[in-house]
Design a protein around this motif. Structure first.
Motif, mmCIF file in Angstrom:
data_model
loop_
_atom_site.group_PDB
_atom_site.id
_atom_site.type_symbol
_atom_site.label_atom_id
_atom_site.label_comp_id
_atom_site.label_asym_id
_atom_site.label_seq_id
_atom_site.Cartn_x
_atom_site.Cartn_y
_atom_site.Cartn_z
ATOM 1 N N ASP A 38 0.828 -1.209 0.000
ATOM 2 C CA ASP A 38 0.000 0.000 0.000
ATOM 3 C C ASP A 38 0.862 1.259 0.000
ATOM 4 O OD1 ASP A 38 -2.351 -1.449 -0.019
ATOM 5 O OD2 ASP A 38 -2.486 -1.526 2.171
ATOM 6 N N THR A 39 1.911 1.263 0.808
ATOM 7 C CA THR A 39 2.814 2.410 0.829
ATOM 8 C C THR A 39 3.516 2.565 -0.506
ATOM 9 O OG1 THR A 39 3.169 2.147 3.211
ATOM 10 C CG2 THR A 39 4.788 3.447 2.010
ATOM 11 N N ASN A 40 3.893 1.457 -1.125
ATOM 12 C CA ASN A 40 4.564 1.522 -2.418
ATOM 13 C C ASN A 40 3.632 2.028 -3.513
ATOM 14 O OD1 ASN A 40 6.851 0.528 -1.200
ATOM 15 N ND2 ASN A 40 6.516 -1.576 -1.846
ATOM 16 N N ARG A 41 2.374 1.631 -3.470
ATOM 17 C CA ARG A 41 1.410 2.145 -4.452
ATOM 18 C C ARG A 41 1.190 3.643 -4.250
ATOM 19 N NH1 ARG A 41 -1.039 -3.090 -3.924
ATOM 20 N NH2 ARG A 41 -2.158 -2.410 -2.065
ATOM 21 N N TRP A 42 1.134 4.053 -2.989
ATOM 22 C CA TRP A 42 0.981 5.475 -2.664
ATOM 23 C C TRP A 42 2.172 6.279 -3.177
ATOM 24 C CZ3 TRP A 42 3.485 8.053 1.761
ATOM 25 C CH2 TRP A 42 3.020 9.351 1.975
ATOM 26 N N ALA A 43 3.366 5.757 -2.977
ATOM 27 C CA ALA A 43 4.570 6.435 -3.462
ATOM 28 C C ALA A 43 4.603 6.479 -4.983
ATOM 29 C CB ALA A 43 5.819 5.741 -2.922
ATOM 30 N N SER A 44 4.186 5.380 -5.617
ATOM 31 C CA SER A 44 4.174 5.316 -7.071
ATOM 32 C C SER A 44 3.223 6.347 -7.660
ATOM 33 C CB SER A 44 3.782 3.904 -7.533
ATOM 34 O OG SER A 44 3.664 3.836 -8.927
ATOM 35 N N GLU A 45 2.066 6.512 -7.034
ATOM 36 C CA GLU A 45 1.106 7.505 -7.520
ATOM 37 C C GLU A 45 1.653 8.919 -7.396
ATOM 38 O OE1 GLU A 45 -2.470 6.817 -5.371
ATOM 39 O OE2 GLU A 45 -2.957 4.947 -6.430
ATOM 40 N N LYS A 46 2.475 9.151 -6.386
ATOM 41 C CA LYS A 46 3.069 10.479 -6.234
ATOM 42 C C LYS A 46 4.053 10.792 -7.363
ATOM 43 C CE LYS A 46 2.597 11.360 -1.299
ATOM 44 N NZ LYS A 46 2.086 12.722 -1.492
ATOM 45 N N MET A 47 4.680 9.751 -7.903
ATOM 46 C CA MET A 47 5.602 9.956 -9.013
ATOM 47 C C MET A 47 4.869 10.371 -10.284
ATOM 48 S SD MET A 47 8.555 9.184 -7.620
ATOM 49 C CE MET A 47 9.261 8.199 -6.287
ATOM 50 N N GLY A 48 3.585 10.004 -10.383
ATOM 51 C CA GLY A 48 2.808 10.378 -11.548
ATOM 52 C C GLY A 48 2.948 9.376 -12.677
ATOM 53 N N THR A 49 2.500 9.777 -13.854
ATOM 54 C CA THR A 49 2.547 8.924 -15.029
ATOM 55 C C THR A 49 3.395 9.574 -16.115
ATOM 56 O OG1 THR A 49 0.531 9.931 -15.953
ATOM 57 C CG2 THR A 49 0.268 7.979 -14.544
ATOM 58 N N GLU A 50 3.779 8.758 -17.075
ATOM 59 C CA GLU A 50 4.562 9.245 -18.197
ATOM 60 C C GLU A 50 3.990 8.694 -19.497
ATOM 61 O OE1 GLU A 50 8.591 8.122 -17.530
ATOM 62 O OE2 GLU A 50 9.018 9.829 -16.228
ATOM 63 N N LEU A 51 4.110 9.489 -20.550
ATOM 64 C CA LEU A 51 3.658 9.059 -21.860
ATOM 65 C C LEU A 51 4.757 8.244 -22.524
ATOM 66 C CD1 LEU A 51 1.325 9.296 -23.930
ATOM 67 C CD2 LEU A 51 2.542 11.259 -24.900
ATOM 68 N N THR A 52 4.445 7.024 -22.881
ATOM 69 C CA THR A 52 5.425 6.144 -23.518
ATOM 70 C C THR A 52 4.961 5.806 -24.930
ATOM 71 O OG1 THR A 52 4.336 4.165 -22.617
ATOM 72 C CG2 THR A 52 6.130 5.135 -21.328
ATOM 73 N N THR A 53 5.915 5.652 -25.813
ATOM 74 C CA THR A 53 5.635 5.305 -27.205
ATOM 75 C C THR A 53 6.227 3.932 -27.493
ATOM 76 O OG1 THR A 53 5.710 7.632 -27.855
ATOM 77 C CG2 THR A 53 5.914 5.990 -29.600
ATOM 78 N N GLN A 54 5.401 3.032 -27.992
ATOM 79 C CA GLN A 54 5.828 1.682 -28.309
ATOM 80 C C GLN A 54 5.724 1.444 -29.814
ATOM 81 O OE1 GLN A 54 3.361 -0.884 -25.934
ATOM 82 N NE2 GLN A 54 4.699 -0.739 -24.146
ATOM 83 N N LEU A 55 6.760 0.846 -30.362
ATOM 84 C CA LEU A 55 6.774 0.481 -31.767
ATOM 85 C C LEU A 55 6.258 -0.945 -31.924
ATOM 86 C CD1 LEU A 55 7.569 0.929 -34.754
ATOM 87 C CD2 LEU A 55 9.862 0.116 -34.151
ATOM 88 N N LYS A 56 5.205 -1.117 -32.716
ATOM 89 C CA LYS A 56 4.642 -2.433 -32.965
ATOM 90 C C LYS A 56 4.957 -2.851 -34.396
ATOM 91 C CE LYS A 56 0.843 -2.182 -29.647
ATOM 92 N NZ LYS A 56 -0.622 -2.313 -29.460
ATOM 93 N N VAL A 57 5.474 -4.062 -34.560
ATOM 94 C CA VAL A 57 5.837 -4.601 -35.858
ATOM 95 C C VAL A 57 5.083 -5.904 -36.076
ATOM 96 C CG1 VAL A 57 7.708 -5.397 -37.340
ATOM 97 C CG2 VAL A 57 8.128 -3.561 -35.688
ATOM 98 N N SER A 58 4.423 -6.020 -37.212
ATOM 99 C CA SER A 58 3.714 -7.253 -37.549
ATOM 100 C C SER A 58 4.201 -7.751 -38.908
ATOM 101 C CB SER A 58 2.200 -7.019 -37.588
ATOM 102 O OG SER A 58 1.869 -6.042 -38.559
ATOM 103 N N VAL A 59 4.364 -9.060 -39.014
ATOM 104 C CA VAL A 59 4.847 -9.695 -40.236
ATOM 105 C C VAL A 59 3.823 -10.715 -40.692
ATOM 106 C CG1 VAL A 59 6.700 -11.022 -41.315
ATOM 107 C CG2 VAL A 59 7.231 -9.372 -39.486
ATOM 108 N N SER A 60 3.452 -10.661 -41.962
ATOM 109 C CA SER A 60 2.497 -11.609 -42.528
ATOM 110 C C SER A 60 3.027 -12.148 -43.849
ATOM 111 C CB SER A 60 1.134 -10.943 -42.736
ATOM 112 O OG SER A 60 1.253 -9.848 -43.640
#
Length: 212
Positions: free
Chosen positions: A105-127
């Motif tokens: 619970d304390t770790n979740r509380w601390a994590s929420e204080k850090m906030g969020t970040e926008l991440t970009t993921q590259l997706k590759v599909s092969v057919s």
């Protein structure tokens, strides 16, 4: 408090309250020349009071540093303190330090204080697709047997943006505790940015000489 119990706690509470009121009434309040003071509370949950809610928001104007040390957020809540009062005090502390912790619970509380970040993921599909349609040959066998067609691969890419926690709660389980001479901590500096990270938080390592 370990030696004299509740009576000692009452004396400490009265001393702390009188100190806070004296600082709030100081004659040089608001002046840059006012002498800085500090209120140091080890096992801070033991000495938490409702007046902290009024004192903490203006402590900086009074040139007072309020240091509160404790292990988990539950230490404050299980003593019957109002959750709103506890979170109100910590919401107005501009510098917060989180060491390794085993309480989820304390770790979740601390994590929420850090906030969020926008991440970009590259997706590759092969057919794979046939280059040409399969055509039967002019024999009796080719009415039900086709020659295998050549295939070509197609690759497609896309970018996916999402928000996730800047520091996952599980990260606090793995911070170094100092047994090997190194201690780690996440530091939050509200309203400022660290040059090293460009963010309001950073992971800091503190090196100590191990005891032989």
């Amino acid at each position: 408090t370990k030696q004299h119990g509740q009576g000692a706690l009452l004396v400490q509470a009265a001393w702390k309250y009188l100190f806070q009121r004296a600082i709030e009434w100081r004659a040089d309040k608001g002046r840059a020349s006012a002498r800085p003071v500090f209120l140091w509370e080890d096992e801070g949950h033991t000495f938490f009071s409702q007046h902290d809610v009024d004192f903490q928001p203006t402590a900086r104007d009074c040139r007072a540093i309020h240091v509160i040390l404790s292990q988990t957020i539950h230490n404050f809540l299980h003593l019957g303190h109002s959750p709103h009062a506890v979170h109100a005090v910590f919401a107005t502390t501009n510098t917060q330090i989180f060491h390794t912790n085993g309480d989820p619970d304390t770790n979740r509380w601390a994590s929420e204080k850090m906030g969020t970040e926008l991440t970009t993921q590259l997706k590759v599909s092969v057919s794979s697709e046939p280059k040409h349609p399969e055509q039967p040959k002019n024999t009796i066998w080719d009415s039900w047997t086709f020659w295998p067609a050549e295939e070509e691969q197609k690759v497609s890419t896309s970018f996916d943006e999402s928000r996730d926690k800047a520091v996952q709660p599980e990260r606090f389980f793995t911070l170094k505790m100092g047994g090997d001479g190194e201690c780690e901590a996440f530091i939050i500096w509200v309203g400022h940015k660290f040059k090293a990270t460009g963010r309001h938080y950073r992971l800091k390592s503190v090196f100590e000489n191990p005891v032989n």
